[in-house]
Enzyme design. Structure first.
Site, mmCIF file in Angstrom:
data_model
loop_
_atom_site.group_PDB
_atom_site.id
_atom_site.type_symbol
_atom_site.label_atom_id
_atom_site.label_comp_id
_atom_site.label_asym_id
_atom_site.label_seq_id
_atom_site.Cartn_x
_atom_site.Cartn_y
_atom_site.Cartn_z
ATOM 1 N N HIS A 50 12.922 -7.082 8.883
ATOM 2 C CA HIS A 50 12.820 -8.217 9.800
ATOM 3 C C HIS A 50 13.727 -8.067 11.010
ATOM 4 O O HIS A 50 13.364 -8.440 12.114
ATOM 5 C CB HIS A 50 13.159 -9.522 9.054
ATOM 6 C CG HIS A 50 11.953 -10.115 8.395
ATOM 7 N ND1 HIS A 50 12.002 -10.747 7.189
ATOM 8 C CD2 HIS A 50 10.669 -10.181 8.797
ATOM 9 C CE1 HIS A 50 10.797 -11.169 6.866
ATOM 10 N NE2 HIS A 50 9.969 -10.835 7.820
ATOM 11 N N ARG B 119 -8.184 -9.777 10.861
ATOM 12 C CA ARG B 119 -8.787 -9.002 9.782
ATOM 13 C C ARG B 119 -8.507 -9.685 8.455
ATOM 14 O O ARG B 119 -7.362 -10.087 8.197
ATOM 15 C CB ARG B 119 -8.186 -7.584 9.779
ATOM 16 C CG ARG B 119 -8.721 -6.740 8.648
ATOM 17 C CD ARG B 119 -8.210 -5.331 8.745
ATOM 18 N NE ARG B 119 -6.824 -5.217 8.293
ATOM 19 C CZ ARG B 119 -6.152 -4.076 8.296
ATOM 20 N NH1 ARG B 119 -6.716 -2.976 8.755
ATOM 21 N NH2 ARG B 119 -4.914 -4.033 7.867
ATOM 22 N N GLU C 286 -13.928 2.557 8.944
ATOM 23 C CA GLU C 286 -12.774 3.391 8.577
ATOM 24 C C GLU C 286 -13.047 4.268 7.366
ATOM 25 O O GLU C 286 -12.128 4.796 6.751
ATOM 26 C CB GLU C 286 -11.514 2.537 8.401
ATOM 27 C CG GLU C 286 -11.671 1.320 7.519
ATOM 28 C CD GLU C 286 -10.398 0.462 7.455
ATOM 29 O OE1 GLU C 286 -9.331 0.892 7.909
ATOM 30 O OE2 GLU C 286 -10.485 -0.651 6.920
ATOM 31 N N ASN D 36 -6.678 5.447 11.153
ATOM 32 C CA ASN D 36 -5.672 5.814 10.144
ATOM 33 C C ASN D 36 -6.367 6.103 8.819
ATOM 34 O O ASN D 36 -6.076 7.090 8.145
ATOM 35 C CB ASN D 36 -4.664 4.687 9.950
ATOM 36 C CG ASN D 36 -4.031 4.254 11.259
ATOM 37 O OD1 ASN D 36 -4.081 4.999 12.233
ATOM 38 N ND2 ASN D 36 -3.454 3.083 11.296
ATOM 39 N N ASP D 37 -7.299 5.230 8.455
ATOM 40 C CA ASP D 37 -8.032 5.454 7.216
ATOM 41 C C ASP D 37 -9.189 6.429 7.400
ATOM 42 O O ASP D 37 -9.442 7.257 6.537
ATOM 43 C CB ASP D 37 -8.548 4.124 6.658
ATOM 44 C CG ASP D 37 -7.459 3.402 5.880
ATOM 45 O OD1 ASP D 37 -6.767 4.089 5.098
ATOM 46 O OD2 ASP D 37 -7.283 2.199 6.067
ATOM 47 N N ARG E 108 -2.468 9.313 3.415
ATOM 48 C CA ARG E 108 -1.607 8.966 4.551
ATOM 49 C C ARG E 108 -0.179 8.646 4.139
ATOM 50 O O ARG E 108 0.724 8.554 4.965
ATOM 51 C CB ARG E 108 -2.221 7.833 5.392
ATOM 52 C CG ARG E 108 -2.563 6.592 4.625
ATOM 53 C CD ARG E 108 -3.496 5.684 5.410
ATOM 54 N NE ARG E 108 -2.777 4.767 6.289
ATOM 55 C CZ ARG E 108 -3.318 3.670 6.820
ATOM 56 N NH1 ARG E 108 -4.587 3.372 6.600
ATOM 57 N NH2 ARG E 108 -2.623 2.892 7.590
ATOM 58 N N CYS F 255 -8.704 0.444 16.635
ATOM 59 C CA CYS F 255 -7.393 -0.167 16.420
ATOM 60 C C CYS F 255 -6.475 0.697 15.563
ATOM 61 O O CYS F 255 -5.381 0.294 15.223
ATOM 62 C CB CYS F 255 -7.541 -1.561 15.817
ATOM 63 S SG CYS F 255 -8.357 -1.547 14.217
HETATM 64 C C1 PEP Z 1 -6.702 1.951 10.245
HETATM 65 O O1 PEP Z 1 -7.001 2.290 9.097
HETATM 66 O O2 PEP Z 1 -6.764 2.705 11.228
HETATM 67 C C2 PEP Z 1 -6.229 0.579 10.516
HETATM 68 C C3 PEP Z 1 -6.061 0.145 11.734
HETATM 69 O O3 PEP Z 1 -5.950 -0.206 9.436
HETATM 70 P P1 PEP Z 1 -4.607 -0.057 8.565
HETATM 71 O O4 PEP Z 1 -3.711 0.904 9.283
HETATM 72 O O5 PEP Z 1 -4.044 -1.412 8.431
HETATM 73 O O6 PEP Z 1 -5.158 0.486 7.282
HETATM 74 MG MG MG Z 2 -7.259 0.805 7.578
#
Ligand code: PEP
Ligand code: MG
Length: 604
Positions: free
Chosen positions: A199, A342, A441, A464-465, A475, A512
């Site tokens: 935080h 989301r 994703e 990312n996923d 990851r 995103c």
């Molecule tokens: C992603 O997977 O790219 C994403 C934006 O979601 P998160 O990082 O929360 O899994």
């Molecule tokens: Mg994701």
């Protein structure tokens, strides 16, 4: 001035809030109190329980007062942290467990509080997600307050921080960080404990005060008044720097301030290519505290609000009212700009309170995100009802995570409609219909993007996923992090398929994942035709600068050539060379372009 006689000490920590600061150390010594340990006679048990109750009530009043003070001076965002502490104070896991120890083990309240706090922290230890692990210091904060009150000690003393000080502490409660940052006297924060998502780090980022956390024994190694130069981007601390080092830090500080000036100056400019292709730049957020910084850096909306972060600091799920209040706050703060919320990406490792043996062997492929919500319907409905109710307060877009097929989307949508009907019957106000989109994703969603586009109102690509699942790299696993390659041909081809499907169905497509915020990929994303990119606040200005300097035609030609190459290394090398060639004369070109390949976000 630097004391040249004293050798320079170099310490490393985690860069938690960007920027460079130079100042004299102010050591904040709020050392942990010694907990008295006493055995009770039977007759003392009941009075001890009363003593505990009084201390909890007092702590609650103090936190409420602090919260009011911070709300008046800081706005309500920072106050949420204190509200979380109040909730923890009343959590049965803490209070009931303490009372049980008093009664069954006949020990005094201070000792019982310490033991229970240790146990709760141990539970947090076993949660692999960094954010949840960081909540241990919040447990200490609350426990220390109760113990101090039990012992009749002074709490919440105002600390008088000298101007331009670097505040060094073993651990810094967020309330202290917020108050000190607000005073405008603090040049930077250094703490022994903490991580990127503690935080204190969040408060520092929101206040744009440089911070290095997780700096080992810094609070013991730095003495009061020492000259300290710190870099909150790279996590470096120099104690008693040489004149030369000092100069280089001041130079870096100047560069950072200039970059911030550019950032603020470009805040209201559009991200538009030289041949008029407009991309909307949105912000990613986890906490309400991030909104002011996102707006200051020119976020045109929220592209991703990760709502699962609301499950922090607690063992029970947030109520519908709590969900509603948080969503309403974001929607109102963004004043009509689009806010993409989301639904919960919980499950697998992101379930607070799950014990070790309950964990799935392969959580990333387990009951996660939309799958988790569809098998925990009441939890899902609570969130959907709150979202429907909050939608009257702004421009909401709702999005489901980890959709792999059309049936999942249909099922989630039908749950949403059922909630809408239910609220209507109960006579509760619900906003007009809002767009309902999906995160793309998984490779499965990418491959059938054309079908999904028939039933989703928009796409948001979570790289990312998507990269994790398509390149088969966990990851969370450092060992394979080197394989994270957004420019892998397979990823580029998938992105092409996704954007193509969205265009054919005439729905907006956004990204995103972390790839969206790295300028190395900006030209590729411009060429591919993304309508929107969403990232953290600090990344917005650099991405915008690159978009404003190139034409989409040029970017498209570059992408065509890149996709004729084969290996990720070749494509990356090609992109770096081309970027360097194009932007070599640009004085404010992003440092990322000369650095190593980005490692990407690895949590979650
Ligand atoms: C992603 O997977 O790219 C994403 C934006 O979601 P998160 O990082 O929360 O899994
Ligand atoms: Mg994701």
């Amino acid at each position: 001035m630097s004391s040249q006689a004293t050798p320079t000490l170099r310490l490393m920590g985690i860069g938690a809030s960007p920027g460079v600061a130079v100042g004299h150390a102010f050591i904040l010594d709020r050392k942990r109190i010694r907990t008295p340990k006493l055995r009770l006679a039977e007759a003392e048990v009941e009075p001890e329980r009363m003593r505990m109750k009084t201390a909890v009530d007092l702590s609650d009043r103090q936190l409420a007062e602090l919260k009011d003070q911070i709300t008046r001076t800081e706005g309500s965002d920072h106050a949420l942290i204190l509200e979380a502490h109040r909730l923890m104070l009343h959590d049965p896991m803490l209070v009931d467990a303490v009372n049980q120890l008093i009664v069954e083990d006949r020990i005094n309240a201070e000792w019982a509080v310490r033991r229970v706090a240790r146990k709760i922290k141990h539970l947090f230890d076993n949660i692999p997600d960094e954010y949840f692990r960081e909540r241990r210091s919040d447990v200490d904060y609350v426990a220390d307050r109760i113990i101090r009150n039990l012992m009749g000690q002074v709490v919440d003393e105002e600390v008088e921080v000298p101007a331009e000080a670097i505040v060094v502490a073993h651990d810094l409660p967020p309330a202290d960080a917020a108050m000190m940052a607000r005073s405008g006297r603090v040049a930077g924060f250094v703490t022994d404990l903490g991580g990127q998502t503690s935080h204190t780090a969040i408060v520092a980022r929101a206040r744009e005060t440089p911070a290095v956390v997780g700096a080992g024994r810094a609070s013991e190694q730095i003495s009061p008044g020492d000259l300290v130069a710190m870099d909150g981007t790279r996590g470096i601390i120099l104690v008693n720097p040489t004149e030369e080092q000092l100069q280089s830090f001041r130079e870096e500080q100047r560069r950072h301030q200039e970059a911030e000036q550019v950032a603020l100056a470009t805040k209201d400019l559009e991200a538009i290519s030289t041949d008029s292709f407009r991309i909307r730049l949105n912000g990613n957020m986890e906490f309400l505290e991030e909104i002011p910084s996102l707006l200051a850096h020119g976020a045109e909306g929220i592209g991703l609000y990760r709502t699962e972060f609301m499950f922090l600091d607690r063992k029970t799920a947030p109520t519908e009212e709590e969900h509603y209040r948080a969503y309403r706050q974001v929607l109102e703060a963004m004043g009509g700009r689009p806010v993409t919320i989301r639904t919960l990406d919980l499950g697998g490792d992101k379930v607070p309170g799950k014990t070790k043996h309950e964990k799935e062997p392969n959580p990333a492929m387990g009951l996660r995100a939309i799958r988790y919500c569809l098998s925990n319907r009441e939890l899902f409905r609570t969130q959907l009802r709150a979202l429907l109710r909050a939608s009257v307060h702004g421009n909401l877009r709702l999005m489901f995570p980890l959709i792999c097929g059309v049936s999942e989307l249909r099922e989630a949508r039908s749950e949403l409609e059922a909630c809408r009907t239910e609220l209507g019957r109960a006579g509760l106000p619900v906003g007009k219909r809002f767009p309902v989109g999906i995160m793309v994703e998984t490779p499965s969603a990418a491959i059938i993007a054309d079908r999904l586009a028939q039933e989703a109102d928009f796409f948001s690509v979570g790289t990312n996923d998507l990269i994790q699942y398509s390149l088969a790299i966990d990851r969370q696993n450092r060992e394979v992090a080197y394989l994270y390659r957004p420019l892998h041909l397979s990823v580029l081809r998938m992105l092409e398929t996704i954007v193509g499907a969205a265009k054919a169905a005439n729905i907006p497509v956004s990204m995103c994942g972390e790839m969206a915020g790295d300028p190395l990929y900006t030209l590729v994303l411009l060429a591919l035709g993304f309508d929107e990119l969403s990232m953290t606040s600090g990344q917005i200005p650099a991405v915008k600068r690159f978009i404003r300097r190139v034409s989409r035609v040029d970017a498209a030609e570059l992408l065509r050539e890149a996709m004729e190459l084969t290996t990720a290394e070749e494509i990356e090398r090609f992109m770096r060379t081309e970027m360097d060639r194009r932007f070599v004369d640009t004085p404010d070109r992003a440092p990322e372009l000369t650095g190593d390949a980005p490692s990407g976000r690895t949590t979650g």
